[in-house]
Write an enzyme that holds these catalytic residues in place. Structure first.
Site, PDB file in Angstrom:
ATOM      1  CE  LYS A 145      36.140  43.280  33.551  1.00 30.19           C
ATOM      2  NZ  LYS A 145      37.346  42.464  33.707  1.00 30.19           N
TER       3      LYS A 145
HETATM    4  N1  GLU Z   1      36.999  38.899  33.881  1.00 32.53           N
HETATM    5  C1  GLU Z   1      38.257  38.288  33.672  1.00 32.53           C
HETATM    6  C2  GLU Z   1      39.360  39.337  33.560  1.00 32.53           C
HETATM    7  O1  GLU Z   1      39.245  40.408  34.074  1.00 32.53           O
HETATM    8  C3  GLU Z   1      38.240  37.302  32.516  1.00 32.53           C
HETATM    9  C4  GLU Z   1      37.946  37.883  31.178  1.00 32.53           C
HETATM   10  C5  GLU Z   1      37.745  36.854  30.087  1.00 32.53           C
HETATM   11  O2  GLU Z   1      37.961  35.671  30.329  1.00 32.53           O
HETATM   12  O3  GLU Z   1      37.366  37.271  28.994  1.00 32.53           O
HETATM   13  O4  GLU Z   1      40.401  39.115  33.026  1.00 32.53           O
END
Ligand code: GLU
Length: 474
Positions: free
Chosen positions: A105
């Site tokens: 993240k």
């Molecule tokens: N930000 C989104 C989540 O928290 C999507 C992450 C992604 O598609 O890699 O799941």
């Protein structure tokens, strides 16, 4: 009252509860729990006559599968604890929905509303540059996506920056997902997380025992819903539930307060109002009150927190009246609130499952980018031709044998249409949400010592991560 754990501690407590029910080899539990690395970067961008410094993060929780995957968030309160918590949720989320990724993240401490579009582009480009040169954005190692405060606009900039720095990489587009469709994206990605929330609820209501566990009965249709946050996830979930599933969204909680209409709010109109006025205040479609937090505690069948983490905590958990909570946001319920709600019999559909629709469709987009072909391009007309054969044959039989059959125009239209990319994405997402729910539910229902869906979800996910480490001989 004991102090609330931090977001990362909260995720760890939930992890520990599940791990305690497993029989993991010594050391492996710790290996899976900890966050592998967090990169912090402080970079400068010249703007408005001065040099401004920004702080960004990219955290990698687990590399048991690569690339690692997870969004990039733009918010003023982004910090290491939060990014690490979110990265670990990505690991378990991907494992639960069988997306072949590790967890990661990113975050940038910035309030995007305070910057012009052109300024945001320069900031994004510079942040992307810092991450790309360390392989923290890379199609085979680390693939970001949108999160709170970012959208396909930022993803397009990141993809372009990567292509500029890797001019001969044929798979450059797969370095990030959530791109605009005309820039290497996939149909249905923008709505995917909200759509996933809808599919999760549809699947939940296919199991009368589970519905009864929440003190509810009957179908999804007619249920009353409170939504917190009408951003990308909350908006799409509320829109689909109200226009396609017959739910009544009675409250929308936003930054500036709450909009109430016991007969059901018109979601598209409210979204439009917010886009033009910056909040729900004054919107003629409902009654406004500035006490948004209190609205979380109003009676409803389904509560959908789709905004920030930690909004349901030890201080308000006792007063929440919803029977079923579906965590469209990441970490909206703290570990302490989770305990309280569980004891009170509230059923929680946990974040690692509930909002996994986004990363699921990101997975499809990544595969599309690597295969360099749109889903359905090879099969669509062939499928249509075969269906036409059956329709023609049925009509011929009816005529020859004087059976008097006529196929309804509606049936013919639907049956003869081959699946395009959007239909295939929806089918893949629906299948994923059903399968993942069933794997969690099986554990929840078959083990006396597993008290809730969250623990069951962690058990399934940790088990899969452990299996992948063990397959590598670790
Ligand atoms: N930000 C989104 C989540 O928290 C999507 C992450 C992604 O598609 O890699 O799941």
């Amino acid at each position: 009252m004991s102090a609330e754990p931090s977001f990362r501690q909260s995720v760890e407590l939930m992890f520990n509860r599940a791990a305690a029910l497993m029989d993991l080899p010594p050391g492996l539990e710790e290996k899976i729990r900890v966050c592998n690395s967090t990169y912090v970067v402080r970079f400068g961008v010249r703007m408005r006559g001065e040099m401004r410094t920004f702080t960004g993060y990219r955290s990698v929780h687990s590399e048991h599968m690569e690339p690692v995957k997870g969004g990039i968030r733009y918010a003023p309160n982004v910090n290491q604890d939060e990014v690490e918590a979110l990265a670990s949720l990505m690991t378990f989320k991907c494992a639960l929905v069988e997306a072949p990724f590790g967890g990661s993240k990113g975050g940038l401490c910035i309030d995007p509303r305070h910057y012009e579009e052109e300024e945001l582009e320069r900031i994004t480009r510079r942040f992307a540059y810092e991450l790309i040169k360390r392989d923290l954005i890379n199609p085979s190692q680390n693939v970001p996506a949108p999160d709170m405060g970012t959208s396909e606009r930022e993803m397009a900039i990141i993809a372009d920056q990567y292509a500029r720095m890797n001019t001969t990489d044929i798979n450059a587009r797969a370095c990030v997902t959530g791109k605009p469709v005309n820039g290497g994206g996939i149909q249905g990605r923008t709505e995917a997380t909200g759509r996933g929330v809808e599919y999760a609820l549809q699947e939940f209501f296919r199991h009368p025992d589970d519905v009864a566990e929440a003190g509810l009965s009957g179908k999804l249709e007619g249920k009353t819903v409170i939504v917190q946050g009408l951003g990308n996830v909350g908006y799409h979930a509320a829109l689909f539930l109200s226009t396609e599933d017959g739910c009544k969204v009675t409250h929308i909680i936003e930054r500036d307060g709450v909009l109430i209409n016991e007969n059901g709010l018109d979601i598209a109109h409210v979204r439009d109002w917010i886009a033009h006025h910056g909040g729900v205040k004054g919107c003629p479609h409902g009654t406004y009150s500035e006490n948004g937090a209190a609205a979380l505690e109003e009676p409803c069948d389904i509560l959908i927190p789709a905004a920030l983490e930690g909004v349901i905590h030890a201080g308000n958990a006792e007063r929440i009246k919803a029977k079923l909570i579906i965590e469209a946001a990441n970490g909206p319920i703290t570990a302490s609130a989770d305990e309280v709600l569980r004891k009170r019999g509230v059923v929680i559909i946990p974040d690692l499952y509930a909002n996994a629709g986004g990363v699921t469709v990101s997975y499809f987009e990544w595969v599309k980018n690597l295969s360099h072909i749109r889903f359905g391009r090879m099969q669509r007309r062939q499928e249509e031709a075969r269906h036409l054969l059956i329709v023609n044959e049925l009509e011929r039989l009816s005529k020859d044998k004087e059976l008097g059959w006529t196929l309804s125009p509606d049936f013919k239209e639907q049956y003869l249409r081959g699946a395009g990319e959007l239909e295939l994405v929806r089918s893949g997402l629906d299948d994923t949400m059903r399968e993942a729910y069933q794997s969690m539910r099986h554990v929840w229902r078959s083990r006396q010592d597993v008290p809730d869906l969250r623990t069951a979800g962690y058990l399934v996910a940790i088990g899969r991560v452990a299996a992948s480490y063990q397959a590598k001989g670790l």
